[in-house]
Design a protein around this motif. Structure first.
Motif, short mmCIF file in Angstrom:
data_model
loop_
_atom_site.label_atom_id
_atom_site.label_comp_id
_atom_site.label_asym_id
_atom_site.label_seq_id
_atom_site.Cartn_x
_atom_site.Cartn_y
_atom_site.Cartn_z
N CYS A 206 0.82 -1.21 0.00
CA CYS A 206 0.00 0.00 0.00
C CYS A 206 0.86 1.26 0.00
N ASP A 207 0.23 2.36 -0.41
CA ASP A 207 0.94 3.64 -0.42
C ASP A 207 1.42 4.04 0.97
N LEU A 208 0.73 3.55 2.00
CA LEU A 208 1.16 3.86 3.37
C LEU A 208 2.59 3.41 3.61
N SER A 209 2.97 2.29 3.00
CA SER A 209 4.33 1.79 3.18
C SER A 209 5.29 2.34 2.13
N LEU A 210 4.78 2.63 0.93
CA LEU A 210 5.65 2.99 -0.18
C LEU A 210 5.98 4.47 -0.26
N LEU A 211 5.08 5.31 0.21
CA LEU A 211 5.29 6.75 0.12
C LEU A 211 5.80 7.30 1.45
N PRO A 212 6.55 8.38 1.42
CA PRO A 212 7.10 8.94 2.67
C PRO A 212 6.00 9.24 3.68
N GLN A 213 6.22 8.81 4.90
CA GLN A 213 5.27 9.05 5.99
C GLN A 213 6.04 9.56 7.20
N ALA A 214 5.43 10.40 7.96
CA ALA A 214 6.08 10.92 9.17
C ALA A 214 6.39 9.79 10.13
N GLY A 215 7.61 9.76 10.61
CA GLY A 215 8.01 8.78 11.62
C GLY A 215 8.34 7.41 11.08
N ARG A 216 8.39 7.25 9.73
CA ARG A 216 8.67 5.94 9.16
C ARG A 216 9.99 5.99 8.40
N PHE A 217 10.68 4.86 8.39
CA PHE A 217 11.92 4.73 7.63
C PHE A 217 11.61 4.87 6.14
N PRO A 218 12.24 5.78 5.42
CA PRO A 218 11.95 5.95 3.99
C PRO A 218 12.83 5.07 3.12
N PHE A 219 12.96 3.79 3.47
CA PHE A 219 13.87 2.91 2.74
C PHE A 219 13.14 1.69 2.20
N PHE A 220 13.61 1.23 1.04
CA PHE A 220 13.06 0.02 0.45
C PHE A 220 13.81 -1.23 0.91
N THR A 221 15.09 -1.10 1.24
CA THR A 221 15.89 -2.26 1.63
C THR A 221 16.70 -1.98 2.89
N LEU A 237 16.72 0.07 17.33
CA LEU A 237 15.81 -0.98 17.79
C LEU A 237 15.26 -1.72 16.57
N ALA A 238 15.06 -3.01 16.73
CA ALA A 238 14.58 -3.84 15.62
C ALA A 238 13.27 -3.31 15.05
N SER A 239 12.45 -2.74 15.91
CA SER A 239 11.14 -2.24 15.48
C SER A 239 11.26 -1.18 14.40
N LYS A 240 12.41 -0.49 14.36
CA LYS A 240 12.59 0.57 13.37
C LYS A 240 12.61 0.01 11.95
N PHE A 241 13.02 -1.25 11.81
CA PHE A 241 13.12 -1.86 10.49
C PHE A 241 11.77 -2.39 9.98
N ALA A 242 10.74 -2.34 10.80
CA ALA A 242 9.45 -2.91 10.41
C ALA A 242 8.78 -2.13 9.29
N SER A 243 9.25 -0.91 8.99
CA SER A 243 8.67 -0.15 7.89
C SER A 243 9.52 -0.20 6.63
N VAL A 244 10.64 -0.94 6.66
CA VAL A 244 11.44 -1.15 5.45
C VAL A 244 10.65 -2.06 4.51
N ILE A 245 10.60 -1.73 3.24
CA ILE A 245 9.71 -2.44 2.31
C ILE A 245 10.07 -3.92 2.18
N SER A 246 11.34 -4.26 2.15
CA SER A 246 11.71 -5.68 2.03
C SER A 246 11.23 -6.48 3.23
#
Length: 319
Positions: A206-221, A237-246
């Protein structure tokens, strides 16, 4: 449990394993439009899976330590550990071994980044009474169709809920997976098409994960994260990687047939997977397991103290 009993159990599991046809994937142009190098995202998700499967097979001590937290291994008997590790390893081996399909029809996993816009509200049959018309039904009871992949489902497509009906849907999601039924006759609008592979799965990011969002990591990998912030990744913290697309994609891939993990409450996030009542059936547990295997490949590990580990603190891997 005696060693020879464990070996017999392991051999029995191996003999009973049915080797299915290798899964194949296809990437829709909507993903390439969002990120021209999206193929690298898919490759990293598969690499997370294959890396974790290989380490699991080899009995890698560092990943075994992490698995004690992700899958609560210490609570299991020796026999149960063998059985659960077998399931875990086979799912990840299969995902890591997926091949690229030459076209959509031959792919068992189709990956979209179109925010579910391909879905359409289903049309009514001629002379349908107004009260029964699809568009007149409440949102959860309306039927939608994906004619490209032959799916029909009740309820607004998940990526579209906040876009189309922001007042009705307050929660938002990062991705979803739809799976085909077994029989060709169940395929909406595709009963004539015997060339469409079955079973098949459609993963939509979804666009929620793919497009820049406040407080989320803007990375695909994860590789991008390490390149961007290599010096400061220690202490993440491991939780920070939960918004990485891969990571999100690996989560969704485990939902696909034939693996079919679930979202078992509490389903999402590092703190929740540590207390999940069914970790071997919960998708995020697999995603974090794959993530840490990839971090190990890059000389990072989970903190070696219990407080740091339960927080998900990432530290340097030591010999």
């Amino acid at each position: 449990m005696h060693t020879y009993i464990a070996l017999i159990l392991a051999a029995t599991l191996f003999q009973n394993h049915i080797v299915a046809a290798a899964a194949s994937y296809w990437i829709d142009q909507s993903c390439i439009t969002k990120n021209a190098n999206f193929a690298a995202t898919v490759a990293e998700s598969m690499n997370m899976a294959s890396s974790a499967a290989s380490k699991n097979q080899a009995g890698d001590a560092d990943l075994e330590y992490i698995a004690r937290y992700i899958f609560n291994m210490n609570s299991l008997s020796a026999a149960a550990q063998i059985q659960k590790n077998y399931k875990l390893r086979n799912i990840l081996q299969d995902i890591g071994g997926m091949t690229k399909a030459p076209d959509l029809k031959s792919a068992s996993v189709r990956i979209y980044c179109d925010n579910d816009t391909r879905w359409e509200l289903d049309t009514d049959r001629p002379n349908t009474p107004e009260a029964l018309q699809n568009a007149k039904q409440t949102l959860p009871n309306q039927w939608w169709v994906d004619k490209v992949n032959g799916f029909r489902k009740k309820g607004t497509p998940q990526c579209q809920r906040r876009t189309l009906f922001p007042n009705a849907y307050t929660s938002a999601i990062t991705g979803n997976t739809i799976k085909s039924r077994t029989n060709q006759a169940d395929d909406y609008g595709l009963t004539y098409d015997s060339t469409m592979v079955r079973p098949r799965n459609v993963v939509t990011l979804c666009d929620l994960s793919l497009l820049p969002q406040a407080g989320r990591f803007p990375f695909f990998t994860v590789a991008e994260v390490i390149t961007f912030d290599k010096r400061n990744i220690l202490g993440y913290l491991a939780s920070k990687f939960a918004s990485v697309i891969s990571f999100i994609l690996l989560h969704e891939l485990t939902h696909c047939k034939p693996w079919e993990t679930l979202d078992v409450n509490p389903a999402y996030g590092w703190s929740n997977i540590l207390i999940n009542p069914d970790p071997f059936n919960n998708a995020d547990n697999y995603a974090f397991y794959g993530l840490f295997s990839l971090l190990l490949d890059n000389d990072y590990c989970l903190a070696q103290d219990d407080v740091g580990a339960r927080a998900g603190t990432i530290v340097a891997l030591t010999d």
